[in-house]
Scaffold this active site. Structure first.
Site, PDB file in Angstrom:
ATOM      1  N   ARG A  79       0.532  -1.517  -0.069  1.00  0.00           N
ATOM      2  CA  ARG A  79       0.017   0.447   0.012  1.00  0.00           C
ATOM      3  C   ARG A  79       0.645   1.107  -0.309  1.00  0.00           C
ATOM      4  NH1 ARG A  79      -0.438   4.647   3.630  1.00  0.00           N
ATOM      5  NH2 ARG A  79      -0.767   3.226   5.423  1.00  0.00           N
TER       6      ARG A  79
ATOM      7  N   HIS B  94       8.622   6.037   9.895  1.00  0.00           N
ATOM      8  CA  HIS B  94       9.686   6.452   8.573  1.00  0.00           C
ATOM      9  C   HIS B  94      10.916   6.763   9.080  1.00  0.00           C
ATOM     10  CE1 HIS B  94       6.096   7.341   6.351  1.00  0.00           C
ATOM     11  NE2 HIS B  94       4.833   6.423   6.453  1.00  0.00           N
TER      12      HIS B  94
ATOM     13  N   ASN C 244       9.331   4.062   4.846  1.00  0.00           N
ATOM     14  CA  ASN C 244       8.816   2.963   5.631  1.00  0.00           C
ATOM     15  C   ASN C 244      10.079   2.516   6.184  1.00  0.00           C
ATOM     16  OD1 ASN C 244       6.008   3.833   4.442  1.00  0.00           O
ATOM     17  ND2 ASN C 244       5.280   3.080   6.238  1.00  0.00           N
TER      18      ASN C 244
ATOM     19  N   CYS D 186       5.713   8.990   2.754  1.00  0.00           N
ATOM     20  CA  CYS D 186       5.257   9.889   2.894  1.00  0.00           C
ATOM     21  C   CYS D 186       5.569  11.228   1.752  1.00  0.00           C
ATOM     22  CB  CYS D 186       5.091  10.912   4.292  1.00  0.00           C
ATOM     23  SG  CYS D 186       3.522  12.269   3.969  1.00  0.00           S
TER      24      CYS D 186
ATOM     25  N   HIS E  81       4.162   3.327  14.150  1.00  0.00           N
ATOM     26  CA  HIS E  81       4.656   3.220  11.970  1.00  0.00           C
ATOM     27  C   HIS E  81       5.573   4.058  12.412  1.00  0.00           C
ATOM     28  CE1 HIS E  81       2.231   3.164   8.411  1.00  0.00           C
ATOM     29  NE2 HIS E  81       2.878   4.743   8.814  1.00  0.00           N
TER      30      HIS E  81
END
Lengths: 324, 324
Positions: A15, A218, A262, A249, A216
Site C-alpha cells: 500500500r 518512517h 517506511n 509520505c 508506524h
C-alpha cells in the site's frame, strides 16, 4: 534492555509503496508481491487503500486487486481508508479483511492537507465512523495517531496531542461497549527520535494503559532503525513496516519517491532475530520478496539486506567448515 | 536513558569513501571536501591512508593530498596505516597529524585477508609498531579492534577476542609507560546489533576500565543508527562516521561500492542534536558537505538528510509564522 520476546510486523509496503508512485503497475505484479509476502510468515499485509482514484491513481483498482489475490489462511489482507465512503467501498469489496480503525491527527495543519479537514473535525467525524462500523458490525481494531512526533506544517508536536487522541478513541470505544485494542503512533513525516519515542509511547501508555501501543515509523532522516530500537526497549511489540523500505509520505520529500520510506521490514526483522527476538518471519524468504519488489518497481530500493544479504550464508559456511 | 551530554564524531568519509572507489578523483576535489568538512566543527578528519598504492590506487597520492590541504587550527588531519612502512611514510609526509594507533584483529581469517598475516602475528607486530612509535616520539592514541562483532570469513566473534585485544594493547602501553587512551571497536563487516554492542562494549570496559571506548560502525545491514543508539545508551561518546554515508569495507559487499558504508555523520549528528546531545558540529554546514561529497563521487550516496534535509527549516518557518 527490557525488550519483548516476540514482535509483530504489519507489512505495509504494498500500500505505502505503490501509492506514491507516478507510474501505474500491472495488477499481476502487485498480486505476485502480496502472495509472496504471505508465504514469509507475515500475518498482516496492508494491500491497498480505498481513497480517491484521482488523488492516488495507483489505488483506482483496489477492489480488483483484493479480488485477484489467492488468499493464505491465517493472513489478514487489509485496507486503508481516510473517510466513511472509503470504508463502505472496502466493506463491499470481496477479499478485504476488515480491520476497522480510527484515525486522528496530532497536527491540525497536516489533517487539512492529508484529509481536507481540521484535526478537531476529524475527531468529530470519528463518531460517524463509529456509527458506520457499528452498522457494518465491525469493531475498531486500531487507532492511528498521525504526525504524532512532528509535522512539516506545524513543527514539533506535543506528546499531549497523542494522549488526547488516545483518550478520544478510548471514549468512543467505551461508548460502543469495548476497549481500544491498539494505538499506532505514526511518525508520518520523519520527525521522531529515540528520546521522543520514549516520551510519546510513555505518555500514551500512562493515559490508556489497556491499549497495546505500536509504532508506524518512517526512515526519512535515517533514524528509523534507532527509533524501532527505542520502541523495543519500551517493550513495543508491534510495528508497521515496508518490505525493501518501500513507501514514504508524499509530504515528506515531495516529488522524490526515491527518498527513504517506511522502516524496512527485512532489516528490522533481521535486527530482532539478531537480538533473539522472535517474529515468526522467514527472513530469507522476505529478502527474496524485497528483490521482487525492487524488480517490480524498477529502480534501486532503500533496504540494506537487499544489497548485503543476511548473515545466514556466512554462518552456514562456517558451520560446514567446522564439520569438514 | 543514560546518554552522554556531548559526543565526538571522527570523520572518516574521505579516507573510507575514496579508498573503495575504482575511479580516480582529482586531488583538488578531495582537498575541497576536506577543507569544507573542517569548517563544520568536526575536529578530527581522517584524510587518507598510507597503504600499498597497488592495492588502493586512490591512496597513491596521500602525501601530496595532505600537503595540499589548507589547515584549520584545532582540527586534526589524520592518516591510517596497516604496517610500519605506512607509518614511516605518514610521519615523513608534511601536514599529517600523527595519531598513532595499534590495530588488532578479533578475527584471524580477516587479518589474513586484510593484512596478510594471522591475528596472532598482527599482535606480535604491535611490539614493532610500539618500537617505531617510541623511536618517532609519538604515543599511542587508539587501539582499533577490527571485526570485533563478526566476520564474513570466521562467523560470529566472541567478545572475549575484543577483551584479549584490549588487554594486549593495555600491556604494550603500560610497558611504554602510559595508559591506553581509546579503544575503537570496529564492526568492519556489518555484523553488530544493539545487544552485541552492549555485550562487547561492556566486556571491554570491564577489562580495561581506564580506556575510553568508542565505536567504528558500518551500516551494511541497516542497523547502523540503532547500533549508535545502543552505544550512546552505554555512555559511548566517540564514534567514527562518514559524511553522506561514504565508505564501506570492500569485503562486505565485494564489487558493490554503492552498498551502505559507514554510519552517516550528518544523520547521526542529527540524531544526537534531536536528543539534546551536543556535538559541536554545524549540522546544516555538514549537510552541505554531504551534497559536495555526492557531487564529487558522482552518484547518489546513502545519507538520508541529503534527501530530506534536517528539521531546521520547518522549525524556522513555524517560528516566523508565530511572530507574524
Amino acid at each position: 534492555m527490557d525488550m519483548p520476546n516476540r514482535v509483530e510486523f504489519r507489512e505495509e509496503g504494498v500500500r505505502e509503496g505503490f501509492q506514491i508512485e507516478k507510474r501505474l503497475y500491472p495488477l499481476a505484479d502487485r498480486v505476485r508481491l502480496v502472495e509472496a509476502l504471505a508465504e514469509t510468515g507475515l500475518r498482516h499485509i496492508q494491500v491497498a487503500s480505498f481513497v480517491s482514484p484521482k488523488a492516488v491513481p495507483n489505488m483506482a483498482d483496489s477492489a480488483e486487486f483484493f479480488a485477484a489475490i489467492r488468499k493464505k489462511p491465517g493472513v489478514a489482507y487489509t485496507a486503508l481508508w481516510l473517510n466513511e465512503k472509503g470504508f463502505w467501498r472496502a466493506l463491499e469489496s470481496p477479499g478485504v479483511d476488515m480491520q476497522a480503525r480510527l484515525a486522528l491527527y496530532a497536527s491540525s495543519e497536516f489533517a487539512l492537507r492529508n484529509n481536507g479537514c481540521s484535526a478537531a473535525e476529524m475527531a468529530r467525524r470519528q463518531r460517524d465512523w463509529m456509527a458506520a462500523y457499528a452498522k457494518a458490525g465491525v469493531q475498531v481494531e486500531t487507532l492511528s495517531v498521525l504526525a504524532a512526533f512532528g509535522c512539516n506544517f506545524e513543527g514539533d508536536v506535543d506528546p499531549a496531542r497523542s494522549v488526547e487522541a488516545a483518550r478520544i478513541a478510548e471514549d468512543l470505544c467505551r461508548e460502543a461497549g469495548y476497549g481500544i485494542p491498539k494505538i499506532m503512533l505514526a511518525d508520518t513525516m520523519g520527525w521522531a527520535n529515540p528520546a521522543a519515542i520514549k516520551r510519546v509511547v510513555g505518555a500514551v501508555r500512562e493515559a490508556v494503559p489497556t491499549a497495546r501501543v505500536g509504532l508506524h515509523l518512517h526512515d526519512t532522516r535515517g533514524l528509523g532503525g534507532a527509533n524501532v530500537l527505542a520502541g523495543l526497549m519500551m517493550g513495543v511489540d508491534l510495528f508497521d513496516s515496508s518490505v525493501a523500505g518501500l513507501g514514504g509520505c508524499p509530504f515528506s520529500n515531495p516529488g522524490d519517491t526515491t527518498a527513504a520510506g517506511n522502516v524496512c521490514t527485512e532489516d528490522m526483522v533481521f535486527m530482532c532475530h539478531e537480538m533473539g527476538i522472535e517474529t515468526d518471519v522467514d527472513l530469507e524468504a522476505l529478502i527474496e520478496c524485497a528483490h521482487l519488489a525492487e524488480a517490480i518497481i524498477g529502480r534501486r530500493l532503500n533496504g540494506h539486506l537487499l544489497r548485503s544479504g543476511s548473515l545466514a550464508r556466512f554462518r552456514e559456511a562456517k558451520a560446514m567448515a567446522l564439520q569438514a
